[in-house]
Structure formats: C-alpha cells, structure tokens
Write a protein that holds these residues in place. Structure first.
Motif, PDB file in Angstrom:
ATOM      1  N   ALA A  72      16.250 -10.447   6.749  1.00 29.32           N
ATOM      2  CA  ALA A  72      15.888  -9.189   6.073  1.00 29.32           C
ATOM      3  C   ALA A  72      14.524  -9.311   5.410  1.00 29.32           C
ATOM      4  O   ALA A  72      13.702  -8.386   5.468  1.00 29.32           O
ATOM      5  CB  ALA A  72      16.948  -8.812   5.049  1.00 29.32           C
ATOM      6  N   ASN A  73      14.251 -10.453   4.785  1.00 29.22           N
ATOM      7  CA  ASN A  73      12.944 -10.678   4.168  1.00 29.22           C
ATOM      8  C   ASN A  73      11.840 -10.665   5.223  1.00 29.22           C
ATOM      9  O   ASN A  73      10.784 -10.065   5.021  1.00 29.22           O
ATOM     10  CB  ASN A  73      12.913 -12.002   3.410  1.00 29.22           C
ATOM     11  CG  ASN A  73      13.717 -11.970   2.133  1.00 29.22           C
ATOM     12  OD1 ASN A  73      14.136 -10.914   1.668  1.00 29.22           O
ATOM     13  ND2 ASN A  73      13.953 -13.136   1.563  1.00 29.22           N
ATOM     14  N   ALA A  74      12.081 -11.325   6.349  1.00 25.58           N
ATOM     15  CA  ALA A  74      11.090 -11.344   7.426  1.00 25.58           C
ATOM     16  C   ALA A  74      10.856  -9.936   7.967  1.00 25.58           C
ATOM     17  O   ALA A  74       9.718  -9.560   8.265  1.00 25.58           O
ATOM     18  CB  ALA A  74      11.555 -12.276   8.547  1.00 25.58           C
ATOM     19  N   LEU A  75      11.920  -9.149   8.064  1.00 27.50           N
ATOM     20  CA  LEU A  75      11.799  -7.763   8.531  1.00 27.50           C
ATOM     21  C   LEU A  75      10.969  -6.934   7.553  1.00 27.50           C
ATOM     22  O   LEU A  75      10.076  -6.185   7.955  1.00 27.50           O
ATOM     23  CB  LEU A  75      13.190  -7.158   8.716  1.00 27.50           C
ATOM     24  CG  LEU A  75      13.270  -5.724   9.227  1.00 27.50           C
ATOM     25  CD1 LEU A  75      12.597  -5.580  10.593  1.00 27.50           C
ATOM     26  CD2 LEU A  75      14.727  -5.279   9.310  1.00 27.50           C
ATOM     27  N   ARG A  76      11.238  -7.075   6.266  1.00 28.04           N
ATOM     28  CA  ARG A  76      10.464  -6.347   5.249  1.00 28.04           C
ATOM     29  C   ARG A  76       8.995  -6.777   5.250  1.00 28.04           C
ATOM     30  O   ARG A  76       8.099  -5.939   5.131  1.00 28.04           O
ATOM     31  CB  ARG A  76      11.080  -6.560   3.868  1.00 28.04           C
ATOM     32  CG  ARG A  76      12.427  -5.859   3.709  1.00 28.04           C
ATOM     33  CD  ARG A  76      13.121  -6.216   2.426  1.00 28.04           C
ATOM     34  NE  ARG A  76      12.403  -5.688   1.256  1.00 28.04           N
ATOM     35  CZ  ARG A  76      12.714  -6.005   0.007  1.00 28.04           C
ATOM     36  NH1 ARG A  76      13.705  -6.853  -0.247  1.00 28.04           N
ATOM     37  NH2 ARG A  76      12.039  -5.488  -0.992  1.00 28.04           N
ATOM     38  N   ASN A  77       8.738  -8.074   5.408  1.00 26.93           N
ATOM     39  CA  ASN A  77       7.363  -8.565   5.463  1.00 26.93           C
ATOM     40  C   ASN A  77       6.623  -7.998   6.678  1.00 26.93           C
ATOM     41  O   ASN A  77       5.456  -7.601   6.577  1.00 26.93           O
ATOM     42  CB  ASN A  77       7.333 -10.097   5.509  1.00 26.93           C
ATOM     43  CG  ASN A  77       7.771 -10.735   4.213  1.00 26.93           C
ATOM     44  OD1 ASN A  77       7.791 -10.106   3.160  1.00 26.93           O
ATOM     45  ND2 ASN A  77       8.146 -11.996   4.293  1.00 26.93           N
ATOM     46  N   GLN A  78       7.304  -7.960   7.828  1.00 24.72           N
ATOM     47  CA  GLN A  78       6.665  -7.427   9.028  1.00 24.72           C
ATOM     48  C   GLN A  78       6.397  -5.934   8.882  1.00 24.72           C
ATOM     49  O   GLN A  78       5.343  -5.443   9.270  1.00 24.72           O
ATOM     50  CB  GLN A  78       7.508  -7.689  10.274  1.00 24.72           C
ATOM     51  CG  GLN A  78       6.791  -7.223  11.532  1.00 24.72           C
ATOM     52  CD  GLN A  78       7.549  -7.495  12.806  1.00 24.72           C
ATOM     53  OE1 GLN A  78       8.645  -8.044  12.799  1.00 24.72           O
ATOM     54  NE2 GLN A  78       6.974  -7.105  13.916  1.00 24.72           N
ATOM     55  N   ALA A  79       7.344  -5.203   8.296  1.00 18.93           N
ATOM     56  CA  ALA A  79       7.152  -3.770   8.075  1.00 18.93           C
ATOM     57  C   ALA A  79       5.942  -3.529   7.176  1.00 18.93           C
ATOM     58  O   ALA A  79       5.126  -2.631   7.440  1.00 18.93           O
ATOM     59  CB  ALA A  79       8.407  -3.158   7.460  1.00 18.93           C
ATOM     60  N   ALA A  80       5.794  -4.322   6.138  1.00 18.53           N
ATOM     61  CA  ALA A  80       4.645  -4.190   5.237  1.00 18.53           C
ATOM     62  C   ALA A  80       3.342  -4.489   5.980  1.00 18.53           C
ATOM     63  O   ALA A  80       2.348  -3.794   5.786  1.00 18.53           O
ATOM     64  CB  ALA A  80       4.804  -5.120   4.040  1.00 18.53           C
ATOM     65  N   ALA A  81       3.352  -5.504   6.840  1.00 17.06           N
ATOM     66  CA  ALA A  81       2.160  -5.853   7.617  1.00 17.06           C
ATOM     67  C   ALA A  81       1.767  -4.723   8.569  1.00 17.06           C
ATOM     68  O   ALA A  81       0.583  -4.555   8.884  1.00 17.06           O
ATOM     69  CB  ALA A  81       2.393  -7.149   8.389  1.00 17.06           C
TER      70      ALA A  81
END
Length: 117
Positions: A72-81
C-alpha cells in the motif's frame, strides 16, 4: 577459498536485508488517500499504479504489520510520483489461498486520480 566464502556471506546478508525491508511512505506519498467511491468530475484519471512488497523472508505478518502495508505504501508513493492524490478501485491480485500458507510477495493495484482539494 576463504575470500569466496566471505564474499558469498556478504552477498547473502545484503539479499536478506533487501528482501525483508518494508516500503516507507515518502512525504508526497503521505498526501495520497484511498477512496471507495469513484472520484467525480473535479478529478482527472492519470492511469494505473502498482505497489509491491516482498515478504519471503519477513513472512506474511512481518515488519510494520505485514507486506500488504508495504505494498500500500509503494502504491501511494507511485501515485504521488504520477502527480496523483487519490487512489480508487484498489485490489490485491496476489492475495489468494496459497498466500495464507506461503509467504509470497504482496501486490496492490489501483487507478490514480488527481483531484482538486
């Protein structure tokens, strides 16, 4: 022979450390939220994002509450990028009966939107 053995041990230690680490939220990732209702007209669809976290060495309930949190953290980081701040239609194709017994990698996907605040 001693040098080869030591080099092998160092490589194995680095591999174990890398595989068991959890994805941490970036400052931008902290501003991304999950929603259950499809975003409205004030939002722009940016695309699909994927977040993954290995849990082979940490187990399904390893550090920080398990690998689903890391995914979930990786998904949120990618969405922000991608410039997004909302993730909709999240699913976890990696979660199945096998993952209850064998520590497999966790994966989450979702649609990324940029919405006016």
């Amino acid at each position: 022979m001693h040098v080869k053995l030591s080099a092998g041990m160092v490589a194995a230690a680095l591999l174990l450390a890398g595989c068991s680490s959890s994805n941490s939220l970036t400052a931008a990732g902290k501003n991304v939220r999950f929603v259950e209702e499809q975003p409205g007209k004030a939002c722009t669809l940016l695309g699909q994002a994927v977040g993954e976290q290995s849990n082979w060495f940490s187990g399904p309930n390893g550090e920080m509450g398990g690998s689903m949190r890391g995914a979930a953290n990786a998904l949120r980081n990618q969405a922000a990028a991608m410039g997004g701040n909302v993730i909709y239609n999240v699913n976890s194709p990696s979660q199945n009966l096998l993952s209850s017994f064998v520590p497999t990698a966790s994966k989450m996907t979702g649609q990324v939107y940029r919405c006016a605040k």
